[in-house]
Write an enzyme that holds these catalytic residues in place. Structure first.
Site, PDB file in Angstrom:
ATOM      1  N   ASN A   1     -10.935  60.885  92.283  1.00  0.00           N
ATOM      2  CA  ASN A   1     -11.912  61.965  92.178  1.00  0.00           C
ATOM      3  C   ASN A   1     -11.457  63.110  93.083  1.00  0.00           C
ATOM      4  OD1 ASN A   1     -14.142  63.625  92.262  1.00  0.00           O
ATOM      5  ND2 ASN A   1     -15.497  62.137  93.276  1.00  0.00           N
TER       6      ASN A   1
ATOM      7  N   LYS B   1     -12.754  65.969  93.441  1.00  0.00           N
ATOM      8  CA  LYS B   1     -13.900  66.760  93.942  1.00  0.00           C
ATOM      9  C   LYS B   1     -13.576  68.260  93.852  1.00  0.00           C
ATOM     10  CE  LYS B   1     -15.207  62.903  96.846  1.00  0.00           C
ATOM     11  NZ  LYS B   1     -15.940  62.449  98.000  1.00  0.00           N
TER      12      LYS B   1
ATOM     13  N   HIS C   1     -22.586  60.978  90.840  1.00  0.00           N
ATOM     14  CA  HIS C   1     -21.878  60.808  92.114  1.00  0.00           C
ATOM     15  C   HIS C   1     -22.811  61.166  93.265  1.00  0.00           C
ATOM     16  CE1 HIS C   1     -19.164  61.656  95.455  1.00  0.00           C
ATOM     17  NE2 HIS C   1     -18.347  60.800  94.870  1.00  0.00           N
TER      18      HIS C   1
ATOM     19  N   GLU D   1     -22.510  62.922  95.799  1.00  0.00           N
ATOM     20  CA  GLU D   1     -22.608  64.354  96.162  1.00  0.00           C
ATOM     21  C   GLU D   1     -23.446  65.127  95.150  1.00  0.00           C
ATOM     22  OE1 GLU D   1     -18.401  64.688  96.605  1.00  0.00           O
ATOM     23  OE2 GLU D   1     -18.565  63.434  98.400  1.00  0.00           O
TER      24      GLU D   1
ATOM     25  N   GLU E   1     -20.755  53.070  95.598  1.00  0.00           N
ATOM     26  CA  GLU E   1     -20.241  53.946  96.641  1.00  0.00           C
ATOM     27  C   GLU E   1     -21.320  54.171  97.690  1.00  0.00           C
ATOM     28  OE1 GLU E   1     -16.837  56.561  95.288  1.00  0.00           O
ATOM     29  OE2 GLU E   1     -18.620  57.557  94.580  1.00  0.00           O
TER      30      GLU E   1
ATOM     31  N   GLY F   1     -16.054  59.668 102.465  1.00  0.00           N
ATOM     32  CA  GLY F   1     -15.461  60.755 103.254  1.00  0.00           C
ATOM     33  C   GLY F   1     -15.630  60.606 104.750  1.00  0.00           C
TER      34      GLY F   1
ATOM     35  N   SER G   1     -13.946  55.896 101.296  1.00  0.00           N
ATOM     36  CA  SER G   1     -12.858  55.794 102.282  1.00  0.00           C
ATOM     37  C   SER G   1     -11.794  54.758 101.904  1.00  0.00           C
ATOM     38  CB  SER G   1     -13.429  55.515 103.681  1.00  0.00           C
ATOM     39  OG  SER G   1     -14.269  56.581 104.090  1.00  0.00           O
TER      40      SER G   1
ATOM     41  N   GLY H   1     -11.493  59.224  96.670  1.00  0.00           N
ATOM     42  CA  GLY H   1     -11.688  60.665  96.837  1.00  0.00           C
ATOM     43  C   GLY H   1     -10.489  61.280  97.530  1.00  0.00           C
TER      44      GLY H   1
HETATM   45  P1  PGA Z   1     -13.590  59.248  99.719  1.00  0.00           P
HETATM   46  O1  PGA Z   1     -14.553  59.611  98.487  1.00  0.00           O
HETATM   47  O2  PGA Z   1     -12.496  58.337  99.175  1.00  0.00           O
HETATM   48  O3  PGA Z   1     -13.030  60.567 100.186  1.00  0.00           O
HETATM   49  O4  PGA Z   1     -14.409  58.574 100.743  1.00  0.00           O
HETATM   50  C1  PGA Z   1     -14.882  58.659  97.527  1.00  0.00           C
HETATM   51  C2  PGA Z   1     -15.762  59.256  96.470  1.00  0.00           C
HETATM   52  O5  PGA Z   1     -16.623  60.079  96.778  1.00  0.00           O
HETATM   53  O6  PGA Z   1     -15.616  58.934  95.275  1.00  0.00           O
END
Ligand code: PGA
Length: 247
Positions: free
Chosen positions: A7, A9, A93, A95, A164, A170, A206, A227
């Site tokens: 992803n 983003k 998601h 976010e 998630e 993140g 992460s 991500g």
């Molecule tokens: P991240 O994000 O790997 O940067 O923690 C994962 C995601 O939001 O799909």
């Protein structure tokens, strides 16, 4: 089958997305037990889809509108993405839910729109740190799952879930693999018992080259949604190579 989904983003602009897609397209990913998909920004979708067409890498949008066409300013429909070669779509998601205020009802409509179009929705669910600390994790996940799966007609299509935890996205604070194993097992049971369905469950939050195997060696974890580490060749390629070594 193990799924490795990246992803991107809003990390990369058009030029950066094209560079990264070209770099990845040059790598040969041979393992037929692995499915790689990239979720670029809407802006770069068409270019990235073209670069990966003819490779084994699939593409999908990070979000979709729930109407096929019409007066919906800013929206892009599953139909439009499908037309450009999308196979999957991220829906709900964290976010989208927490930054843009997307509700469970909207997530449901987007899931249905994807299924109607023949895209495979990857429904993201997860609890906040506060919900986890207050022992409300299962309550939150159950609610999110119910909204999506209750009386859902797949119409012969497919659907996937990505667990998630919000606190792991993140932050570098990845969910302990044993904990992920537990909760994935619980999600699978919920889906079987209450919705009579078995779907792949991905872990996200992460995931990095040095911890990806800890998740993917678990039977309950069918894939990872990555991500930050998917936005650079130096991290995404080693992550995929690590998965190729799992037998
Ligand atoms: P991240 O994000 O790997 O940067 O923690 C994962 C995601 O939001 O799909």
């Amino acid at each position: 089958m193990k799924y490795i989904f990246g992803n991107w983003k809003m990390y990369l602009d058009l030029g950066e997305s094209v560079i990264l897609a070209n770099e990845l397209a040059e790598e040969v990913f041979t393992d037929d037990k692995m499915e790689i998909a990239i979720f670029p920004t809407a802006l770069a979708f068409s270019n990235v889809a073209t670069i990966f067409s003819g490779t084994s890498v699939a593409v999908g949008p990070q979000d979709v509108a729930w109407q096929p066409k019409g007066a919906y300013t800013g929206g892009v429909s599953p139909l439009m993405y499908k037309d450009l070669g999308a196979r999957y779509a991220l829906v709900g998601h964290s976010e989208r839910r927490h930054v843009f205020g997307e509700t469970d009802e909207e997530v449901r409509k987007k899931v249905e729109a994807c299924l109607d179009t023949g895209l495979i929705p990857v429904v993201c669910i997860g609890e906040t740190k506060q919900e986890k600390d207050e022992g409300k994790r299962e309550y939150r996940l159950k609610k999110q799952l119910m909204k999506v799966f209750e009386n859902l007609n797949l119409n012969g299509g497919k659907i996937m879930v990505a667990y998630e935890p919000v606190w792991a996205i993140g932050t570098g604070d990845a969910c302990n693999p044993l904990d992920a194993d537990d909760i994935h097992g619980w999600i699978k049971l919920e889906l079987k018992n209450y919705h009579d369905i078995e779907v792949p469950i991905l872990y996200g939050g992460s995931v990095k080259p040095d911890n990806v195997i800890d998740y993917l060696r678990l039977e309950t974890v069918d894939g990872v949604l990555v991500g930050n580490a998917s936005t650079k060749t130096e991290t995404f390629v080693p992550l995929i190579r690590a998965v190729e070594k799992i037998k």
